[in-house]
Enzyme design. Structure first.
Site, mmCIF file in Angstrom:
data_model
loop_
_atom_site.group_PDB
_atom_site.id
_atom_site.type_symbol
_atom_site.label_atom_id
_atom_site.label_comp_id
_atom_site.label_asym_id
_atom_site.label_seq_id
_atom_site.Cartn_x
_atom_site.Cartn_y
_atom_site.Cartn_z
ATOM 1 N N ASP A 81 11.801 69.584 -24.456
ATOM 2 C CA ASP A 81 11.076 70.526 -25.352
ATOM 3 C C ASP A 81 9.676 69.773 -25.197
ATOM 4 O OD1 ASP A 81 9.993 72.678 -26.664
ATOM 5 O OD2 ASP A 81 10.679 71.896 -28.491
ATOM 6 N N HIS A 82 8.504 70.626 -25.160
ATOM 7 C CA HIS A 82 7.124 69.846 -25.322
ATOM 8 C C HIS A 82 6.764 68.632 -24.687
ATOM 9 C CE1 HIS A 82 5.468 73.233 -27.813
ATOM 10 N NE2 HIS A 82 6.483 73.223 -28.586
ATOM 11 N N ASP A 103 4.165 71.077 -21.243
ATOM 12 C CA ASP A 103 3.134 71.677 -22.139
ATOM 13 C C ASP A 103 1.619 71.243 -21.785
ATOM 14 O OD1 ASP A 103 1.689 72.737 -24.152
ATOM 15 O OD2 ASP A 103 2.890 71.916 -25.850
ATOM 16 N N GLU A 133 3.619 76.675 -21.296
ATOM 17 C CA GLU A 133 3.045 77.335 -22.539
ATOM 18 C C GLU A 133 1.524 77.573 -21.994
ATOM 19 O OE1 GLU A 133 1.737 76.355 -27.069
ATOM 20 O OE2 GLU A 133 3.687 75.591 -26.474
ATOM 21 N N HIS A 177 4.149 75.617 -35.568
ATOM 22 C CA HIS A 177 5.023 74.796 -35.676
ATOM 23 C C HIS A 177 5.025 74.199 -37.294
ATOM 24 C CE1 HIS A 177 4.086 74.209 -30.990
ATOM 25 N NE2 HIS A 177 5.310 74.737 -31.231
ATOM 26 N N GLY A 178 6.298 73.651 -37.340
ATOM 27 C CA GLY A 178 6.453 73.083 -38.984
ATOM 28 C C GLY A 178 6.599 74.131 -40.077
ATOM 29 N N HIS A 205 7.567 80.073 -29.783
ATOM 30 C CA HIS A 205 7.784 78.631 -30.368
ATOM 31 C C HIS A 205 7.294 78.790 -31.959
ATOM 32 C CE1 HIS A 205 7.826 75.559 -27.101
ATOM 33 N NE2 HIS A 205 8.283 76.959 -26.468
ATOM 34 N N GLY A 206 7.673 77.932 -32.823
ATOM 35 C CA GLY A 206 7.540 78.048 -34.227
ATOM 36 C C GLY A 206 8.259 79.144 -35.036
ATOM 37 N N SER A 208 10.864 78.899 -36.929
ATOM 38 C CA SER A 208 11.242 78.595 -38.623
ATOM 39 C C SER A 208 10.372 78.941 -39.357
ATOM 40 C CB SER A 208 11.664 77.081 -38.478
ATOM 41 O OG SER A 208 12.377 76.399 -37.822
#
Length: 286
Positions: A81-82, A103, A133, A177-178, A205-206, A208
């Protein structure tokens, strides 16, 4: 069983669901993800980030997942990932990763195209799928830095996919993210415009902390892979706190220490699988 992104995302694209992609470290996370995914009969993507593959971690994580995946009936993708370091990407491919993400989203468009194309050529020679991406998903990085998001330009998508031959494309439509400071508002109109122009599966992505109804609406409009990490870390932290509050022994047994963490972690994984409607799907994936 080990698969690559093409093996699992085609069915998701055709049947309008998304495959959960969990960043993971250490055996507790990996086992909880695999056990819960098999219970739910869901394909799953296990991901590792660059900073988690330092030292012997490349050997440990790749070796552990490659061995464990063969014990399960569900399709398992081992995904980098990334990644921005080309040597690391090559090393991951050599260590048996079945999918990698380059990325280049912070680079100028032409540079992103050129390097992504080079990664695709290298990976495809080994049967490894590639995610890239376009646009940039910002938020807080693992080292605490804040990055601004840049929405994906639908007009750039056709050229990017055509010139790179990527297998999946991560797009920026309003997630970060986060952990969110305020509730996001996903740009579904932008996503629909991208979907109309894009021939490959789309990635969010992101995932959560993004409201369930917004994620499900994004899946309805073309997202086929959703990346998740922060919610799993939160569950593990809560499990540690619960265990610490209950343990009385000076030499606690492993079940006393880890059972709350495993339970909360599995609950989150199960919720994410059902949110994406990826449960009961493995019979359709060859």
């Amino acid at each position: 069983m080990l698969k690559n992104l093409n093996d699992v995302l085609r069915d998701a694209k055709d049947k309008c669901y998304a495959v959960p992609a969990f960043d993971c470290v250490e055996d507790i996370m990996i086992r909880c993800i695999l056990d819960t995914s098999e219970e739910e009969k869901s394909p799953v993507i296990l991901m590792a980030l660059e900073h988690n593959l330092k030292g012997r971690s490349m050997d440990y994580i790749s070796g552990f997942i490659k061995f464990a995946a063969e014990l399960y009936r569900i399709p398992v993708v081992l995904h980098l990932d990334h990644a921005t370091n080309l040597d690391l990407i090559e090393s991951a491919i050599d260590h048996g990763f079945t999918s990698v993400m380059y990325d280049g989203s912070s680079l100028p468009f032409d540079d992103n195209v050129k390097i992504t194309r080079d990664v695709v050529e290298m990976a495809h020679r080994k049967g490894v799928s590639v995610e890239a991406e376009l646009g940039h998903v910002g938020g807080f990085t693992i080292d605490g830095k804040s990055e601004e998001s840049k929405l994906t330009d639908p007009d750039e998508v056709v050229k990017f996919v055509s010139e790179t031959n990527v297998d999946a494309l991560a797009v920026s439509i309003g997630t970060t993210h986060g952990v969110y400071i305020s509730e996001p508002n996903l740009n579904i109109k932008r996503l629909s415009e991208i979907r109309e122009r894009c021939s490959v599966p789309l990635v969010l992505h992101g995932g959560s902390g993004t409201p369930v109804e917004q994620v499900q609406n994004a899946v309805k409009h073309g997202i086929t892979k959703v990346n998740l990490y922060a919610d799993l870390r939160i569950a593990m932290n809560n499990g540690l706190k619960e265990a610490a509050s209950k343990i009385k022994r000076i030499d606690p047994y492993p079940d006393e220490m880890f059972a709350p963490m495993k339970k909360l972690l599995s609950n989150v994984i199960r919720d994410k699988i059902r949110m994406l409607n990826s449960n009961n799907r493995i019979e359709y994936i060859k």
